[in-house]
Design a protein around this motif. Structure first.
Motif, PDB file in Angstrom:
ATOM      1  N   UNK A  41       0.786  -1.225   0.000  1.00  0.00           N
ATOM      2  CA  UNK A  41       0.000   0.000   0.000  1.00  0.00           C
ATOM      3  C   UNK A  41       0.815   1.271   0.000  1.00  0.00           C
ATOM      4  N   UNK A  42       2.134   1.150   0.077  1.00  0.00           N
ATOM      5  CA  UNK A  42       2.984   2.336   0.076  1.00  0.00           C
ATOM      6  C   UNK A  42       3.582   2.547  -1.305  1.00  0.00           C
ATOM      7  N   UNK A  43       3.515   3.787  -1.778  1.00  0.00           N
ATOM      8  CA  UNK A  43       4.097   4.162  -3.066  1.00  0.00           C
ATOM      9  C   UNK A  43       4.282   5.672  -3.064  1.00  0.00           C
ATOM     10  N   UNK A  44       5.078   6.189  -3.970  1.00  0.00           N
ATOM     11  CA  UNK A  44       5.238   7.645  -4.037  1.00  0.00           C
ATOM     12  C   UNK A  44       3.878   8.328  -4.197  1.00  0.00           C
ATOM     13  N   UNK A  45       3.705   9.415  -3.456  1.00  0.00           N
ATOM     14  CA  UNK A  45       2.459  10.170  -3.477  1.00  0.00           C
ATOM     15  C   UNK A  45       1.557   9.904  -2.284  1.00  0.00           C
ATOM     16  N   UNK A  46       1.784   8.803  -1.576  1.00  0.00           N
ATOM     17  CA  UNK A  46       0.972   8.478  -0.405  1.00  0.00           C
ATOM     18  C   UNK A  46       1.417   9.357   0.766  1.00  0.00           C
ATOM     19  N   UNK A  47       0.448   9.965   1.464  1.00  0.00           N
ATOM     20  CA  UNK A  47       0.742  10.788   2.630  1.00  0.00           C
ATOM     21  C   UNK A  47       0.787   9.890   3.866  1.00  0.00           C
ATOM     22  N   UNK A  48       1.817  10.093   4.698  1.00  0.00           N
ATOM     23  CA  UNK A  48       2.033   9.247   5.874  1.00  0.00           C
ATOM     24  C   UNK A  48       2.433  10.074   7.093  1.00  0.00           C
ATOM     25  N   UNK A  49       2.256   9.454   8.236  1.00  0.00           N
ATOM     26  CA  UNK A  49       2.827   9.939   9.494  1.00  0.00           C
ATOM     27  C   UNK A  49       3.807   8.863   9.925  1.00  0.00           C
ATOM     28  N   UNK A  50       5.039   9.262  10.175  1.00  0.00           N
ATOM     29  CA  UNK A  50       6.086   8.322  10.580  1.00  0.00           C
ATOM     30  C   UNK A  50       6.515   8.648  12.007  1.00  0.00           C
ATOM     31  N   UNK A  51       6.513   7.630  12.840  1.00  0.00           N
ATOM     32  CA  UNK A  51       7.058   7.714  14.196  1.00  0.00           C
ATOM     33  C   UNK A  51       8.410   7.009  14.143  1.00  0.00           C
ATOM     34  N   UNK A  52       9.454   7.690  14.585  1.00  0.00           N
ATOM     35  CA  UNK A  52      10.805   7.138  14.419  1.00  0.00           C
ATOM     36  C   UNK A  52      11.705   7.454  15.604  1.00  0.00           C
ATOM     37  N   UNK A  53      12.745   6.654  15.701  1.00  0.00           N
ATOM     38  CA  UNK A  53      13.816   6.874  16.676  1.00  0.00           C
ATOM     39  C   UNK A  53      15.096   7.107  15.894  1.00  0.00           C
ATOM     40  N   UNK A  54      16.015   7.835  16.482  1.00  0.00           N
ATOM     41  CA  UNK A  54      17.306   8.065  15.837  1.00  0.00           C
ATOM     42  C   UNK A  54      18.339   7.168  16.508  1.00  0.00           C
ATOM     43  N   UNK A  55      18.931   6.278  15.702  1.00  0.00           N
ATOM     44  CA  UNK A  55      19.948   5.347  16.186  1.00  0.00           C
ATOM     45  C   UNK A  55      21.179   5.468  15.308  1.00  0.00           C
ATOM     46  N   UNK A  56      22.315   5.758  15.906  1.00  0.00           N
ATOM     47  CA  UNK A  56      23.578   5.924  15.176  1.00  0.00           C
ATOM     48  C   UNK A  56      23.429   6.914  14.018  1.00  0.00           C
ATOM     49  N   UNK A  57      22.679   7.978  14.244  1.00  0.00           N
ATOM     50  CA  UNK A  57      22.507   9.017  13.238  1.00  0.00           C
ATOM     51  C   UNK A  57      21.500   8.690  12.146  1.00  0.00           C
ATOM     52  N   UNK A  58      20.857   7.536  12.223  1.00  0.00           N
ATOM     53  CA  UNK A  58      19.866   7.145  11.228  1.00  0.00           C
ATOM     54  C   UNK A  58      18.479   7.213  11.840  1.00  0.00           C
ATOM     55  N   UNK A  59      17.523   7.677  11.062  1.00  0.00           N
ATOM     56  CA  UNK A  59      16.131   7.715  11.495  1.00  0.00           C
ATOM     57  C   UNK A  59      15.504   6.359  11.171  1.00  0.00           C
ATOM     58  N   UNK A  60      15.094   5.627  12.206  1.00  0.00           N
ATOM     59  CA  UNK A  60      14.558   4.277  12.052  1.00  0.00           C
ATOM     60  C   UNK A  60      13.068   4.306  12.398  1.00  0.00           C
ATOM     61  N   UNK A  61      12.237   3.792  11.486  1.00  0.00           N
ATOM     62  CA  UNK A  61      10.795   3.827  11.656  1.00  0.00           C
ATOM     63  C   UNK A  61      10.370   2.881  12.778  1.00  0.00           C
ATOM     64  N   UNK A  62       9.598   3.422  13.725  1.00  0.00           N
ATOM     65  CA  UNK A  62       8.981   2.615  14.783  1.00  0.00           C
ATOM     66  C   UNK A  62       7.548   2.258  14.389  1.00  0.00           C
ATOM     67  N   UNK A  63       6.866   3.198  13.720  1.00  0.00           N
ATOM     68  CA  UNK A  63       5.499   2.990  13.280  1.00  0.00           C
ATOM     69  C   UNK A  63       5.228   3.930  12.103  1.00  0.00           C
ATOM     70  N   UNK A  64       4.317   3.517  11.237  1.00  0.00           N
ATOM     71  CA  UNK A  64       3.949   4.327  10.080  1.00  0.00           C
ATOM     72  C   UNK A  64       2.439   4.207   9.882  1.00  0.00           C
TER      73      UNK A  64
END
Length: 84
Positions: free
Chosen positions: A58-81
């Motif tokens: 269900x994910x593709x370019x153009x889809x609007x999302x809310x992303x909940x994320x944590x930052x680990x080692x400088x990378x944003x890692x998705x916890x929930x979408x």
């Protein structure tokens, strides 16, 4: 002195747990998905890494999302979408 050492040791053990518990959120439109690298890029230009067992259905370019994320080692890692 002994109580101070115990309290300090306990605080050092719990500190990483509190750091991992912090999470941020953002919203935007998906502009790119790279399933091989496990990443999603939003319209703000930021890239978010997906967990290893992430479902891209269900994910593709153009889809609007809310992303909940944590930052680990400088990378944003998705916890929930969530899609909007």
């Amino acid at each position: 002195m002994k109580r101070t050492a115990i309290a300090l040791s306990l605080a050092m053990l719990l500190l990483p747990t509190f750091a991992l518990a912090e999470s941020d959120d953002t919203s935007g439109e998906i502009t790119a998905i790279d399933k091989d690298k496990g990443s999603i890029t939003l319209s703000d230009g930021k890239t978010y890494m997906t967990p290893s067992e992430f479902n891209f259905d269900g994910l593709k370019p153009g889809v609007k999302v809310v992303i909940y994320y944590s930052t680990n080692d400088g990378k944003r890692v998705i916890d929930d979408l969530q899609t909007q």
